[in-house]
Design a protein around this motif. Sequence first.
Motif, PDB file in Angstrom:
ATOM      1  N   GLN A 123      -7.228 -35.229 -16.817  1.00  0.00           N
ATOM      2  CA  GLN A 123      -7.602 -36.391 -16.584  1.00  0.00           C
ATOM      3  C   GLN A 123      -6.861 -37.415 -15.761  1.00  0.00           C
ATOM      4  O   GLN A 123      -5.543 -37.232 -16.214  1.00  0.00           O
ATOM      5  N   ALA A 124      -7.065 -37.941 -14.956  1.00  0.00           N
ATOM      6  CA  ALA A 124      -6.158 -39.204 -14.262  1.00  0.00           C
ATOM      7  C   ALA A 124      -5.781 -40.053 -15.094  1.00  0.00           C
ATOM      8  O   ALA A 124      -6.566 -40.320 -16.273  1.00  0.00           O
ATOM      9  N   PRO A 125      -4.622 -40.504 -15.144  1.00  0.00           N
ATOM     10  CA  PRO A 125      -4.078 -41.603 -16.060  1.00  0.00           C
ATOM     11  C   PRO A 125      -4.942 -42.687 -15.768  1.00  0.00           C
ATOM     12  O   PRO A 125      -4.860 -43.722 -16.801  1.00  0.00           O
ATOM     13  N   ILE A 126      -5.761 -43.161 -14.933  1.00  0.00           N
ATOM     14  CA  ILE A 126      -6.472 -44.372 -14.634  1.00  0.00           C
ATOM     15  C   ILE A 126      -7.962 -43.908 -14.607  1.00  0.00           C
ATOM     16  O   ILE A 126      -8.336 -43.005 -13.817  1.00  0.00           O
ATOM     17  N   LEU A 127      -8.732 -44.438 -15.533  1.00  0.00           N
ATOM     18  CA  LEU A 127     -10.035 -44.246 -15.539  1.00  0.00           C
ATOM     19  C   LEU A 127     -10.737 -45.103 -14.568  1.00  0.00           C
ATOM     20  O   LEU A 127     -10.509 -46.386 -14.913  1.00  0.00           O
ATOM     21  N   ARG A 128     -11.835 -44.960 -14.029  1.00  0.00           N
ATOM     22  CA  ARG A 128     -12.387 -45.678 -13.098  1.00  0.00           C
ATOM     23  C   ARG A 128     -14.009 -45.693 -13.023  1.00  0.00           C
ATOM     24  O   ARG A 128     -14.459 -44.626 -13.178  1.00  0.00           O
ATOM     25  N   ASP A 135      -6.061 -48.297 -17.409  1.00  0.00           N
ATOM     26  CA  ASP A 135      -4.705 -47.406 -17.159  1.00  0.00           C
ATOM     27  C   ASP A 135      -4.515 -46.739 -18.652  1.00  0.00           C
ATOM     28  O   ASP A 135      -4.000 -47.592 -19.428  1.00  0.00           O
ATOM     29  N   THR A 136      -4.806 -45.621 -18.988  1.00  0.00           N
ATOM     30  CA  THR A 136      -4.516 -45.184 -20.183  1.00  0.00           C
ATOM     31  C   THR A 136      -3.051 -45.165 -20.499  1.00  0.00           C
ATOM     32  O   THR A 136      -2.526 -44.971 -21.925  1.00  0.00           O
ATOM     33  N   ARG A 137      -2.194 -45.253 -19.796  1.00  0.00           N
ATOM     34  CA  ARG A 137      -0.680 -45.366 -20.191  1.00  0.00           C
ATOM     35  C   ARG A 137      -0.362 -46.553 -20.668  1.00  0.00           C
ATOM     36  O   ARG A 137       0.506 -46.726 -21.439  1.00  0.00           O
ATOM     37  N   THR A 138      -0.837 -47.712 -20.065  1.00  0.00           N
ATOM     38  CA  THR A 138      -0.315 -49.032 -20.215  1.00  0.00           C
ATOM     39  C   THR A 138      -1.493 -49.832 -21.172  1.00  0.00           C
ATOM     40  O   THR A 138      -1.238 -51.051 -21.615  1.00  0.00           O
ATOM     41  N   HIS A 139      -2.723 -49.179 -21.028  1.00  0.00           N
ATOM     42  CA  HIS A 139      -3.729 -49.934 -21.814  1.00  0.00           C
ATOM     43  C   HIS A 139      -4.374 -51.261 -21.016  1.00  0.00           C
ATOM     44  O   HIS A 139      -5.058 -52.037 -21.704  1.00  0.00           O
ATOM     45  N   LEU A 157     -14.296 -48.390 -27.037  1.00  0.00           N
ATOM     46  CA  LEU A 157     -15.657 -48.278 -26.429  1.00  0.00           C
ATOM     47  C   LEU A 157     -15.795 -48.070 -25.049  1.00  0.00           C
ATOM     48  O   LEU A 157     -16.739 -47.183 -24.683  1.00  0.00           O
ATOM     49  N   LEU A 158     -14.833 -48.873 -24.287  1.00  0.00           N
ATOM     50  CA  LEU A 158     -15.161 -48.895 -22.998  1.00  0.00           C
ATOM     51  C   LEU A 158     -14.454 -47.390 -22.500  1.00  0.00           C
ATOM     52  O   LEU A 158     -14.764 -46.749 -21.563  1.00  0.00           O
ATOM     53  N   ASP A 159     -13.184 -47.295 -23.117  1.00  0.00           N
ATOM     54  CA  ASP A 159     -12.629 -45.752 -23.015  1.00  0.00           C
ATOM     55  C   ASP A 159     -13.597 -44.670 -22.906  1.00  0.00           C
ATOM     56  O   ASP A 159     -13.634 -43.706 -22.310  1.00  0.00           O
ATOM     57  N   PHE A 160     -14.559 -44.821 -23.944  1.00  0.00           N
ATOM     58  CA  PHE A 160     -15.601 -43.495 -24.185  1.00  0.00           C
ATOM     59  C   PHE A 160     -16.537 -43.821 -23.142  1.00  0.00           C
ATOM     60  O   PHE A 160     -16.895 -42.561 -22.468  1.00  0.00           O
ATOM     61  N   LEU A 161     -17.055 -44.711 -22.818  1.00  0.00           N
ATOM     62  CA  LEU A 161     -18.016 -45.009 -21.756  1.00  0.00           C
ATOM     63  C   LEU A 161     -17.437 -44.483 -20.277  1.00  0.00           C
ATOM     64  O   LEU A 161     -18.316 -43.860 -19.721  1.00  0.00           O
ATOM     65  N   LEU A 162     -16.201 -44.811 -20.089  1.00  0.00           N
ATOM     66  CA  LEU A 162     -15.630 -44.506 -18.591  1.00  0.00           C
ATOM     67  C   LEU A 162     -15.341 -42.878 -18.697  1.00  0.00           C
ATOM     68  O   LEU A 162     -15.359 -42.485 -17.582  1.00  0.00           O
ATOM     69  N   ARG A 163     -15.225 -42.409 -19.964  1.00  0.00           N
ATOM     70  CA  ARG A 163     -15.008 -40.818 -19.733  1.00  0.00           C
ATOM     71  C   ARG A 163     -16.318 -39.882 -19.797  1.00  0.00           C
ATOM     72  O   ARG A 163     -16.292 -38.858 -19.606  1.00  0.00           O
ATOM     73  N   HIS A 164     -17.301 -40.860 -20.032  1.00  0.00           N
ATOM     74  CA  HIS A 164     -18.891 -40.088 -19.985  1.00  0.00           C
ATOM     75  C   HIS A 164     -19.790 -41.006 -18.906  1.00  0.00           C
ATOM     76  O   HIS A 164     -20.648 -41.551 -19.242  1.00  0.00           O
TER      77      HIS A 164
END
Length: 225
Positions: A123-128, A135-139, A157-164
């Motif tokens: 995964q890239a460190p930034i989900l878009r 930015d998963t490093r700095t949140h 919740l947003l992280d999960f949506l962005l990963r799918h």
Amino acid sequence: MRILVVEDHPTLGTDLKRGLENSHYSVDLVTTGIEALNIGSTNAYNLFILDVLLPGLNGWELCQQLRERDITAPILFLTALNKVDQRIKGLDMGADDYLTKPFAFQELEARVRALLRRDNAPQAPILRFMDISIDTRTHEVKRGERSLTLSSKEYALLDFLLRHPRHVLSRTMIAEHVWDYDADHLSNVIDVYIRYLRTKLCAEGEPDVIHTIRGAGYQLKEPVK
């Protein structure tokens, strides 16, 4: 990302749960090996953090039995047992990493991030998605140039949506990855947090990208024109 912490020290266990939740992970805490084996075998976890000196079923045995049940999620031993032969034993039992107490929480966080990267496709460190980014490093969360302040659950919740993106995610799937295993009445809770998240994402009139799929769940996709 969902983590199971198995730690019988009353203060340390609570501190680990709180600290990891502050880093936007969904964390369950149990204090015995038997309880960990039961819920670890029936719930989907992305990572296990195990003490060794547990009452009843100890951490060595717990690790071995999880592997015998074909549970492949990474296992991190977090223990006061610091001799070389003990570290070797832990890794040979099927663990992926071994950290001794006392420890710096920042190092634990770094090891957790490394193990979670290993457990998933690169995964890239930034989900878009469109103009939304994490930015998963700095949140740091942004929509366009606007920074968003999210609660821990909103972020997860947003992280999960962005990963799918574009996947229809049922409420059960969302509950399993974002909420604790023992949470009750999650359907209404999820709906409430989706509403909170929509409000923040669309605060300046941006199009809504979280679509409600009647009878199925939610989907992150481009807005309907």
